[in-house]
Scaffold this active site. Sequence first.
Site, short mmCIF file in Angstrom:
data_model
loop_
_atom_site.label_atom_id
_atom_site.label_comp_id
_atom_site.label_asym_id
_atom_site.label_seq_id
_atom_site.Cartn_x
_atom_site.Cartn_y
_atom_site.Cartn_z
CE LYS A 284 -3.32 2.49 3.00
NZ LYS A 284 -4.24 2.41 4.17
CG ASP A 289 -5.75 7.60 4.79
OD1 ASP A 289 -6.65 8.24 4.21
OD2 ASP A 289 -5.95 6.56 5.44
CE LYS A 296 -6.96 8.30 8.16
NZ LYS A 296 -7.60 7.18 8.86
CG ASP A 307 -2.05 4.97 5.13
OD1 ASP A 307 -1.91 3.90 5.76
OD2 ASP A 307 -3.12 5.30 4.58
CG ASP A 366 -10.21 7.12 6.66
OD1 ASP A 366 -9.10 7.09 6.06
OD2 ASP A 366 -10.32 7.28 7.88
CD GLU A 368 -6.81 5.00 2.53
OE1 GLU A 368 -7.81 5.05 3.25
OE2 GLU A 368 -5.66 4.78 2.96
NE ARG A 370 -11.11 -1.49 3.52
CZ ARG A 370 -11.75 -1.73 4.67
NH1 ARG A 370 -12.87 -2.42 4.66
NH2 ARG A 370 -11.27 -1.29 5.81
#
Length: 532
Positions: A284, A289, A296, A307, A366, A368, A370
């Site tokens: 990833k 993020d 968030k 992230d 959020d 994201e 996956r």
Amino acid sequence: MAAKVTHRTTDPSQDKLDVLAVLVFENEKPSARPGLEGLLGNAAAVEKNGDFKGKAREQVLLYPQNGAKAERVLLAGLGKREKASLEAVRKAVGGIVTKAIAIKVKSVGIMLSGWQVESALDGAFVAAAAAEAAVLAGYKFERHKTSSAEGEESEDGVTRVAKKEAPDIAVSVYSSKKVRRAPAAVELAVLVSESANLARDIANEPANHGTPTRLAKAATDAGAQAGFKVTILERADAKKLGMGAFLSVAAGTEEPCKFIVMEYEPPEGTRGVAKRGAHVLVGKGITFDSGGISIKPADKMWEMKFDKSGGCAVIGIMHAVARAKLPLKVIGIVPATENLPSGTATKPGDVVAAMSGKTIEIQNTDAEGRLILADGLCYAARYEPVTVIDMATLTGACVVALGEVRAGVMGTDEQLLADLKACGDHTGERVWPLPLDDDYGEHIKSDAADIKNLGRAGHAGAISAGYFLKHFAPPKAKWAHLDIAGTAWVTDGGRGYVGKGATGFGVRLAFEYLKRKSGKGSPATKAQAKAK
Ligand code: BES
Ligand code: MN
Ligand code: ZN
């Protein structure tokens, strides 16, 4: 800051060292040990007074007399002999190197030779663990500090970036000649730990520097240095390939997204290379993020610069695999983008199609990671992989479940899960299995599309994310997913031999797995090692 680590089989008392470190089990007196006469200075007094017992993390600095060559001797506790482990060695050595850096010395020797540590654990593994810990503990991310360095304008022409290399420290790991596999083991340990530091170096970059473009450049540079092919797919390429899930995350940012593909093939003539099938790693690469429209809270949002850690680990693994010239075909895939809100961003409720055609209702922007991994996994299928391992800072739920100690692992093949667990226990990058029963699949059923990207609030969030990925894993491959959300970075004091910031988690673990797959250095029990 970096440590240069080498292996020696000579007598450490004959070398001029700023610090000679000796590892000591709890309640076992170093003064009783042959080979240290004259070196231990006031050790007998230290023991008599009970100032040092050899507990884990305990240290005492001695100043030897009688013309000893070492300037200082550092006794470092290992804890109880019954609990002897490679991780205890790593922690003790991490403490030694951290101390050496703090007192600003230039050379450190770590004495394992002819010593109780070698007799309690496999000597080559001990030497390798010591070397790993030294390389990892010697790392510090200081690129953006100008106080200790001359400034230089960075590529963006705006920020000043530290130029002068921070001072190095030389660490020698001494083991006895009879541990015949130690030199090769140390060499490989240094190699993979340097690759872990490379991963940390990219992951530590704040989002305004560590952009997808920067990740792509890091991959390209690593490929040129280590010897693997790098292809960067741009937004238009991703569009042509139908990567609707990846592009939905990239919809809100003006920063160009990059889909990074790294391909390593062993040099021609390498023996024992499997004819078919590759091992694919997917990481990833969310360089920041914010959560997107499902934004968030501000508190701790800055940590989301990390992230991208899974993607950085994959770059590090490719770097290690290629430098070690493992006889395996290994592919690294890193979808990289920012996740930001804007007028063009994906909205909760939107439906998109991944590369495989499967449709996804995005109920929370959020979730994201996956989404970008879905297309990463779809892309992996073209390599007819035997194994696919993805790594991602995927869910806060995994942090709740396992904390910072172990990463979560899920997958479709029991043997692969068991192998990863064994490699984790060996390297200290530990994992713990979470289930993937089909019942969890119910959590991500959607009324609007084939599946949705959000599970049930407060219910097995790490698992429903894993189950989501399972929908996209190449069906013929053995697949495992590592949720490294809790293990990828440290904001408190550090973890013994890994300081603050990105940890490089996953590099040593996956390299160990691939090394074992290639037949190089599967773990010997102590008895086997002795028989060799
Ligand atoms: N990158 C985060 C996961 C994360 C959170 C990692 C905190 C490390 C520390 C991920 O993209 C995310 O936001 N996940 C959400 C998923 C939820 C919306 C289903 C989460 O875990 O809250
Ligand atoms: Mn998120
Ligand atoms: Zn994320």
